[in-house]
Design an enzyme around this catalytic site. Structure first.
Site, PDB file in Angstrom:
ATOM      1  N   LYS A 204     -14.144  17.681  10.775  1.00 56.72           N
ATOM      2  CA  LYS A 204     -14.824  17.703  12.076  1.00 56.72           C
ATOM      3  C   LYS A 204     -14.994  19.151  12.500  1.00 56.72           C
ATOM      4  CE  LYS A 204     -12.919  13.216  13.186  1.00 56.72           C
ATOM      5  NZ  LYS A 204     -11.663  12.991  12.485  1.00 56.72           N
TER       6      LYS A 204
ATOM      7  N   GLU B  46      -5.808  -4.153   0.308  1.00 59.09           N
ATOM      8  CA  GLU B  46      -6.035  -5.237   1.270  1.00 59.09           C
ATOM      9  C   GLU B  46      -7.212  -6.136   0.885  1.00 59.09           C
ATOM     10  OE1 GLU B  46      -5.487  -2.102   1.924  1.00 59.09           O
ATOM     11  OE2 GLU B  46      -4.338  -1.792   3.763  1.00 59.09           O
TER      12      GLU B  46
ATOM     13  N   THR C  67       0.875  -1.184   0.000  1.00 60.19           N
ATOM     14  CA  THR C  67       0.000   0.000   0.000  1.00 60.19           C
ATOM     15  C   THR C  67       0.903   1.222   0.000  1.00 60.19           C
ATOM     16  OG1 THR C  67      -0.081   0.146   2.383  1.00 60.19           O
ATOM     17  CG2 THR C  67      -1.784  -1.162   1.338  1.00 60.19           C
TER      18      THR C  67
ATOM     19  N   TRP D  43     -19.821  16.302  11.703  1.00 59.86           N
ATOM     20  CA  TRP D  43     -18.961  15.848  10.614  1.00 59.86           C
ATOM     21  C   TRP D  43     -19.459  16.364   9.277  1.00 59.86           C
ATOM     22  CZ3 TRP D  43     -17.169  10.063  11.333  1.00 59.86           C
ATOM     23  CH2 TRP D  43     -16.425   9.983  12.523  1.00 59.86           C
TER      24      TRP D  43
END
Ligand code: ADP
Length: 548
Positions: A443, A331, A187, A448
């Site tokens: 935030k 993944e 990654t 949010w």
């Protein structure tokens, strides 16, 4: 009681032998920039994969599960490597050619690569790294490029075609444990060192079957897929292996990834499917808007790796090309979801399903986890971090030649599920809508704000080519959104107009106060918006901010 069924290992070898015989006539077409592309049948690819395996074993001494790296574009030789290396029991390690030099050096050393197969055009990138790669004993070069760049450097250099020429076109492939390592991919490591994901033969086999299911990409030997997503980006989303199972023809762009040659290859070769990240489709749209081309052969396009703006989907609908949204990660092999709507709906009813990230296939289990670790309902409203598990989902990262596998707490739950770092909701019928990456969500005063929602709304404005929204520190609210906008050529919209436009689709308290026009959104090595760079440019004062 055990079953009475045969226990045949699910291996890449079986994918190879099946594809080269049952689908021997299917083709890999590689764009060359010459008047005619290069064409090679699956039968020939299979024969040459055997020759490559002989060369690697007999000439270069590759043994056991040693790692063989590739630094290559998408082309027929790279497909040969995809099939030969795992089938002989070695491990294919695809290197991301867009990573910074230090990261590539770190990754090759960590994987302990013994051989690098490289395209000639990438030698300017490889040559300066070689003195820092003590494990690499051999470099094998294919395709055009200046070989003299490797003069005087330590490893032995071979010419791909000369190396495989005259070797046997069949190989006594070993019977491998299906759980053994077949391929690996690191990654990009937005935080900390890159992490190695090691795919097994079994995971590749099962993932390939899922890719081929009608509810996923559903391609057959009547199709040709244009594989724009690089073979170093999560195994080109599984396509080279999946296509060998079903005989889907592959159109490989090699190094010709710019919008103009892509448009030309679509018009000339008429692929029925393609796969790439949204930025590729944005670029192609601008190209065909300026210079119309017929893209309509592409009945379906798999788009993922980053959120697909609904406005992009609409624009392609008008060109007769249906974008199908997919979500995944290195993944997850990567197929995690695809947004094919359920049966029996009108176009209008399908739309809300199409713009989600999609639904989970049978092999992927999902759950949403709230801030206190509680499991949230699938009600389309409760937002939490997505966790997944399944036979093609990583359960750990590679710890290095002598190390233990790594299971960092922020990536794996105690009961072994993968923590994706993505925040979203799931509807009762299993469709995932991602609101943001946990690290990108804004935030603001305890609430949010989804950066993706703001971006999608902005990109629907006719003057906007691209928009990326990031959180920036704010004394009063903690964080507030900063809108960075790339305008289309000749566009005139000003910040106030964009803000008014945005106010039509998002709540007032979410509207950004900070705005900046930028020439292009910085991109990561696989073409996603690089928000880390934008945040740094803001912190360094590099951006010209207007406060509304
Ligand atoms: P990197 O983290 O370096 O980008 P990956 O290619 O593994 O490496 O990226 C996986 C991430 O990409 C996911 O966790 C998710 O945040 C994002 N992603 C992938 N597909 C989508 C999608 N369809 N919509 C939104 N985000 C996506």
């Amino acid at each position: 009681m055990l079953s009475t069924m045969q226990d045949v290992p699910l291996t890449v070898t079986r994918i190879l032998t099946h594809g080269m015989t049952i689908h021997g006539k299917s083709q890999v077409t590689t764009w060359t920039g010459e008047p005619e592309p290069h064409r090679r049948s699956f039968a020939d690819i299979g024969a040459r994969a055997s020759q490559l395996a002989h060369a690697l074993r007999d000439e270069l001494g590759v043994d056991g599960d040693q790692r063989v790296a590739t630094l290559m574009w998408n082309n027929a030789e790279h497909v040969e490597a995809y099939l030969a290396i795992p089938s002989m029991g070695a491990v294919l390690h695809t290197l991301n050619l867009r990573l910074p030099a230090e990261q590539l050096v770190w990754i090759v050393n960590h994987a302990d690569d013994k051989v690098v197969l490289a395209n000639g055009s990438l030698l300017p990138l490889l040559a300066p790294l070689l003195p820092h790669l003590p494990s690499v004993e051999h470099v094998v070069v294919s395709g055009p490029g200046d070989r003299s760049l490797l003069d005087g450097l330590a490893p032995t250099v071979h010419e791909y075609e000369e190396l495989i020429a005259g070797r046997p076109t069949s190989y006594a492939w070993p019977e491998l444990d299906e759980r053994s390592a077949a391929a690996m991919c690191y990654t990009s490591g937005t935080t900390g060192d890159p992490k190695g994901v090691v795919y097994s033969h079994r995971s590749i086999y099962l993932h390939s079957m899922q890719v081929n299911m009608a509810e996923s990409m559903g391609l057959t030997d009547k199709d040709t897929t244009l594989v724009v997503v690089p073979q170093f980006h999560v195994n080109a989303w599984g396509l080279p292996h999946a296509t060998f199972m079903t005989g889907v023809n592959m159109l490989m762009p090699d190094r010709f990834l710019q919008p103009a040659p892509l448009a030309e290859m679509i018009e000339r070769e008429r692929p029925t499917h393609a796969a790439a990240v949204p930025t590729i489709w944005q670029g192609l749209l601008a190209e065909v808007t300026a210079k119309p081309r017929d893209l309509s052969s592409m009945a379906s396009v798999t788009i993922g790796g980053a959120a697909c703006p609904p406005s992009l989907m609409e624009a392609y609908d008008k060109l007769g090309v249906r974008l199908c949204h997919a979500w995944g990660m290195t993944e997850t092999s990567p197929l995690g979801t695809m947004s094919n709507p359920p049966a029996g709906l009108t176009d209008e009813q399908e739309w809300p399903y199409r713009i989600t990230q999609g639904r989970f296939p049978a092999g992927v289990e999902a759950r949403l986890v709230g801030p206190g670790g509680e499991h949230l309902p699938w009600d389309g409203e409760s937002a939490g971090e997505l966790e997944v598990r399944g036979a093609w989902i990583a359960g750990a990262y590679y710890g290095g030649a002598d190390g233990e596998d790594l299971r960092p707490e922020d990536k794996f739950s105690e009961d072994g599920w993968l923590k994706t770092g993505d925040v979203g909701v799931i509807s009762a019928d299993g469709y995932l809508t991602l609101t943001d990456r946990a690290k990108d969500v804004i935030k603001s005063g305890g609430e949010w704000i989804s950066s993706v929602d703001l971006e999608n709304a902005l990109m629907a404005h006719p003057d906007v080519a691209e928009a990326a929204v990031v959180a920036v520190p704010d004394e009063k609210w903690g964080e507030r959104p900063l809108a960075t906008v790339v305008l289309k050529e000749g566009a005139t919209a000003d910040y106030a107009a964009l803000r008014t436009f945005l106010a039509q689709s998002v709540a007032k308290w979410q509207l950004p106060e900070r705005w900046t026009i930028i020439p292009a959104v910085p991109k990561t090595s696989v073409g996603k918006f690089d928000k880390k760079v934008i945040r740094r440019q803001y912190a360094d004062g590099e951006l010209d901010i207007t406060q509304l």
